[in-house]
Design a protein around this motif. Structure first.
Motif, PDB file in Angstrom:
ATOM      1  N   SER A 150       0.809  -1.221   0.000  1.00 58.40           N
ATOM      2  CA  SER A 150       0.000   0.000   0.000  1.00 58.40           C
ATOM      3  C   SER A 150       0.841   1.269   0.000  1.00 58.40           C
ATOM      4  O   SER A 150       0.364   2.328  -0.429  1.00 58.40           O
ATOM      5  CB  SER A 150      -0.941   0.001   1.213  1.00 58.40           C
ATOM      6  OG  SER A 150      -0.203  -0.044   2.426  1.00 58.40           O
TER       7      SER A 150
ATOM      8  N   ARG B   8     -14.569   1.217  -3.229  1.00 59.78           N
ATOM      9  CA  ARG B   8     -14.247   2.333  -2.331  1.00 59.78           C
ATOM     10  C   ARG B   8     -13.451   1.839  -1.119  1.00 59.78           C
ATOM     11  O   ARG B   8     -12.453   2.441  -0.714  1.00 59.78           O
ATOM     12  CB  ARG B   8     -15.530   3.024  -1.870  1.00 59.78           C
ATOM     13  CG  ARG B   8     -16.148   3.934  -2.908  1.00 59.78           C
ATOM     14  CD  ARG B   8     -17.048   4.973  -2.261  1.00 59.78           C
ATOM     15  NE  ARG B   8     -17.542   5.920  -3.246  1.00 59.78           N
ATOM     16  CZ  ARG B   8     -16.864   6.951  -3.712  1.00 59.78           C
ATOM     17  NH1 ARG B   8     -15.636   7.170  -3.280  1.00 59.78           N
ATOM     18  NH2 ARG B   8     -17.391   7.772  -4.592  1.00 59.78           N
ATOM     19  N   THR B   9     -13.903   0.749  -0.528  1.00 64.25           N
ATOM     20  CA  THR B   9     -13.194   0.198   0.634  1.00 64.25           C
ATOM     21  C   THR B   9     -11.830  -0.337   0.237  1.00 64.25           C
ATOM     22  O   THR B   9     -10.822  -0.093   0.910  1.00 64.25           O
ATOM     23  CB  THR B   9     -14.031  -0.922   1.273  1.00 64.25           C
ATOM     24  OG1 THR B   9     -15.313  -0.403   1.638  1.00 64.25           O
ATOM     25  CG2 THR B   9     -13.337  -1.479   2.494  1.00 64.25           C
TER      26      THR B   9
ATOM     27  N   SER C 292      -9.389   2.479  -0.581  1.00 65.62           N
ATOM     28  CA  SER C 292      -9.070   3.217   0.639  1.00 65.62           C
ATOM     29  C   SER C 292      -8.031   2.475   1.463  1.00 65.62           C
ATOM     30  O   SER C 292      -7.131   3.088   2.061  1.00 65.62           O
ATOM     31  CB  SER C 292     -10.327   3.457   1.467  1.00 65.62           C
ATOM     32  OG  SER C 292     -11.233   4.296   0.784  1.00 65.62           O
ATOM     33  N   GLU C 293      -8.136   1.147   1.514  1.00 66.41           N
ATOM     34  CA  GLU C 293      -7.156   0.352   2.252  1.00 66.41           C
ATOM     35  C   GLU C 293      -5.785   0.410   1.598  1.00 66.41           C
ATOM     36  O   GLU C 293      -4.759   0.312   2.270  1.00 66.41           O
ATOM     37  CB  GLU C 293      -7.622  -1.101   2.362  1.00 66.41           C
ATOM     38  CG  GLU C 293      -8.750  -1.313   3.369  1.00 66.41           C
ATOM     39  CD  GLU C 293      -8.314  -0.930   4.782  1.00 66.41           C
ATOM     40  OE1 GLU C 293      -7.188  -1.280   5.181  1.00 66.41           O
ATOM     41  OE2 GLU C 293      -9.100  -0.266   5.489  1.00 66.41           O
TER      42      GLU C 293
ATOM     43  N   CYS D 120      -4.963   4.924  -1.702  1.00 65.34           N
ATOM     44  CA  CYS D 120      -5.285   5.854  -2.800  1.00 65.34           C
ATOM     45  C   CYS D 120      -6.783   6.130  -2.763  1.00 65.34           C
ATOM     46  O   CYS D 120      -7.567   5.531  -3.496  1.00 65.34           O
ATOM     47  CB  CYS D 120      -4.841   5.294  -4.152  1.00 65.34           C
ATOM     48  SG  CYS D 120      -5.390   3.614  -4.522  1.00 65.34           S
ATOM     49  N   LEU D 121      -7.169   7.040  -1.892  1.00 68.94           N
ATOM     50  CA  LEU D 121      -8.592   7.282  -1.621  1.00 68.94           C
ATOM     51  C   LEU D 121      -9.335   7.718  -2.880  1.00 68.94           C
ATOM     52  O   LEU D 121      -8.864   8.596  -3.604  1.00 68.94           O
ATOM     53  CB  LEU D 121      -8.744   8.347  -0.537  1.00 68.94           C
ATOM     54  CG  LEU D 121      -8.711   7.840   0.913  1.00 68.94           C
ATOM     55  CD1 LEU D 121      -7.361   7.244   1.248  1.00 68.94           C
ATOM     56  CD2 LEU D 121      -9.060   8.948   1.878  1.00 68.94           C
TER      57      LEU D 121
END
Length: 220
Positions: A108, A136-137, A140-141, A144-145
């Motif tokens: 990540s 989305r989840t 986000s993890e 890279c939102l």
């Protein structure tokens, strides 16, 4: 600014089999970004161009000097990117296994503190919208939102031809306006994040988990 368009499809379809719709959507996005942002560095990442082997082994699990060259080169591209466009069909109401497989080869920290744009598509009427919910989840993890705007392309074979061009000229302007909202948000956040990274290194400020998974644990 460097933007990676990551295609989440490994289908090898030849007529009369179902077409590889994701490639059309990705090409349409590349053309849109290149026209709207001529000074940008836009690159399409197609998983068919990479051999990940039969056994899953992430980039960071290889010993030094033993990382496959293609995997190392892709890691460098992900690290150097300022933003990502993630293109996925819908499988069982979730993102495609091909996209998850490609992205999961890298830690990540390569994606973190950069924005992403969710793009889904389908042959039917829903445009892969249910896959976007899980994406989305997932993104986000990775760090890279996703920006708030999303892009969904229903009936993709009717909207785009084999080269990613709009089949109906009178619909091109409406589609370009639709894409613009998502790509504008992506570039705005990429500009903001990139400018701040020049002043403050978030990896140094927060610290990456590089030694042991237990670094994530709460104090006992």
């Amino acid at each position: 600014m460097k933007i990676l368009i990551v295609l989440g499809s490994t289908r090898k379809s030849l007529p009369p089999k179902p077409p590889r719709l994701g490639a059309r959507v990705a090409e349409a996005l590349r053309a849109h970004l290149e026209a709207d942002y001529p000074d940008g560095d836009i690159e399409l990442i197609d998983p068919l161009d990479y051999d990940f082997g039969q056994v899953f082994k992430p980039h960071f699990a290889y010993a030094a000097n033993h990382v496959p060259q293609a995997l190392d080169a892709l890691a460098d591209k992900i690290r150097a990117a300022d933003a990502y466009v993630m293109v996925s069909p819908e499988y069982n109401h979730s993102l495609s296994p091909a996209l998850a497989h490609l992205l999961n080869h890298f830690g990540s920290s390569l994606y973190a503190y950069k924005p992403s744009l969710i793009v889904t598509y389908s042959a039917g009427q829903w445009g892969g919208v249910r896959a976007a919910v899980g994406m989305r989840t997932f993104l986000s993890e990775l760090g890279c939102l996703p920006v708030s705007a999303m892009i969904h392309v229903p009936h993709a074979a009717e909207v785009l031809d084999e080269d990613g061009r709009y089949r109906k000229e009178d619909g091109a302007e409406r589609w370009e306006t639709y894409l613009q909202r998502g790509t504008t948000q992506l570039r705005w956040w990429a500009d903001a994040a990139g400018g701040h990274r020049q002043n403050v290194d978030p990896h140094e400020l927060v610290g990456d988990f590089t030694r042991d998974p237990q670094q994530r644990n709460a104090p006992e």
